[in-house]
Design an enzyme around this catalytic site. Structure first.
Site, short mmCIF file in Angstrom:
data_model
loop_
_atom_site.label_atom_id
_atom_site.label_comp_id
_atom_site.label_asym_id
_atom_site.label_seq_id
_atom_site.Cartn_x
_atom_site.Cartn_y
_atom_site.Cartn_z
N LYS A 10 0.85 -1.18 0.00
CA LYS A 10 0.00 0.00 0.00
C LYS A 10 0.89 1.23 0.00
O LYS A 10 2.09 1.16 0.31
CB LYS A 10 -0.94 0.02 1.20
N ASN A 192 6.29 6.06 -1.23
CA ASN A 192 7.49 5.49 -1.84
C ASN A 192 8.46 4.88 -0.83
O ASN A 192 9.66 4.80 -1.07
CB ASN A 192 8.23 6.57 -2.67
N ARG A 193 7.90 4.44 0.29
CA ARG A 193 8.68 3.80 1.36
C ARG A 193 9.73 4.73 1.97
O ARG A 193 10.64 4.27 2.67
CB ARG A 193 9.35 2.51 0.85
N LEU A 194 9.63 6.03 1.72
CA LEU A 194 10.55 6.99 2.33
C LEU A 194 9.94 7.47 3.65
O LEU A 194 9.60 8.64 3.83
CB LEU A 194 10.84 8.15 1.38
#
Length: 215
Positions: A10, A192-194
């Site tokens: 997600k 963006n997984r940041l």
């Protein structure tokens, strides 16, 4: 049996965690986040936390318990001191607490040392519990092997008869621990997984060092 979970993903985009918006003390940020999760739908028990200890067998073990109080000093929960977790804490008081609140895409990871709270504080909390919960604390020799569910229910029925109309006192093997934090990490999901990760570490002068970690 197998199942590929590679497509379970997600995008995290509900909030952000910036240094400009945080306190110098992690307990104050914890309180802010706790109030926010209380005010939203989707988490029935926001005080549910995972605690991890190192067992006498050398293996880590995690389980979910309920946070019952927090102060500037630490985080308090209650349990059977003779349980597996109680014996683990007696052997090695270093432990980890984690909260996960998916509805806000947040988690908190706390490292600290556990110690028993004062007996009068355990007495006070035990007195506030419903009678059924009080008797449950006496009935259960937590973490020991038992022959059946009926064995527990029989013990409970016997105690209900014994304490009918009488005061139920706290057993000495049951009480509270406070986990005094040395490190508190706040994680906020981001696109963006940041993800945002802010860690507080307790210093020798008892002030907190604040650092941002790579996601």
């Amino acid at each position: 049996m197998k199942k590929d979970l590679g497509d379970y993903r997600k995008s995290y985009q509900k909030s952000e965690l910036l240094e400009s918006g945080i306190s110098d003390n992690p307990i104050e940020l914890f309180q802010k986040w706790f109030y926010e999760v209380e005010a939203t739908d989707g988490v029935e028990e926001p005080n549910a936390m995972t605690i991890s200890t190192i067992g006498l067998d050398g293996f880590p073990k995690s389980r979910v318990v309920l946070l019952k109080k927090y102060t500037y000093e630490g985080f308090i929960f209650y349990t059977n001191y003779n349980s597996e977790k109680g014996k683990a804490i007696a052997s090695n008081p270093n432990m980890c607490i984690s909260f996960f609140w998916p509805n806000l895409e947040r988690q908190i990871i706390i490292k600290g040392k556990a110690e028993k709270i004062a007996e009068n504080l355990s007495d006070g909390y035990f007195e506030s519990r419903p009678d059924g919960s009080k008797l449950g604390a006496i009935v259960s020799d937590q973490s020991t092997v038992i022959p059946s569910r009926a064995y527990l229910e029989h013990k409970l029925k016997s105690l209900e008869e014994k304490y009918n109309g009488k005061e139920i006192e706290r057993p000495k093997h049951w009480g509270g621990y406070i986990v005094k934090p040395v490190s508190v990490e706040f994680w906020q999901g981001r696109p963006n997984r940041l993800h945002d990760r802010i860690r507080y570490e307790l210093q020798e002068d008892y002030n907190w060092k604040i650092e941002r970690l790579a996601p």
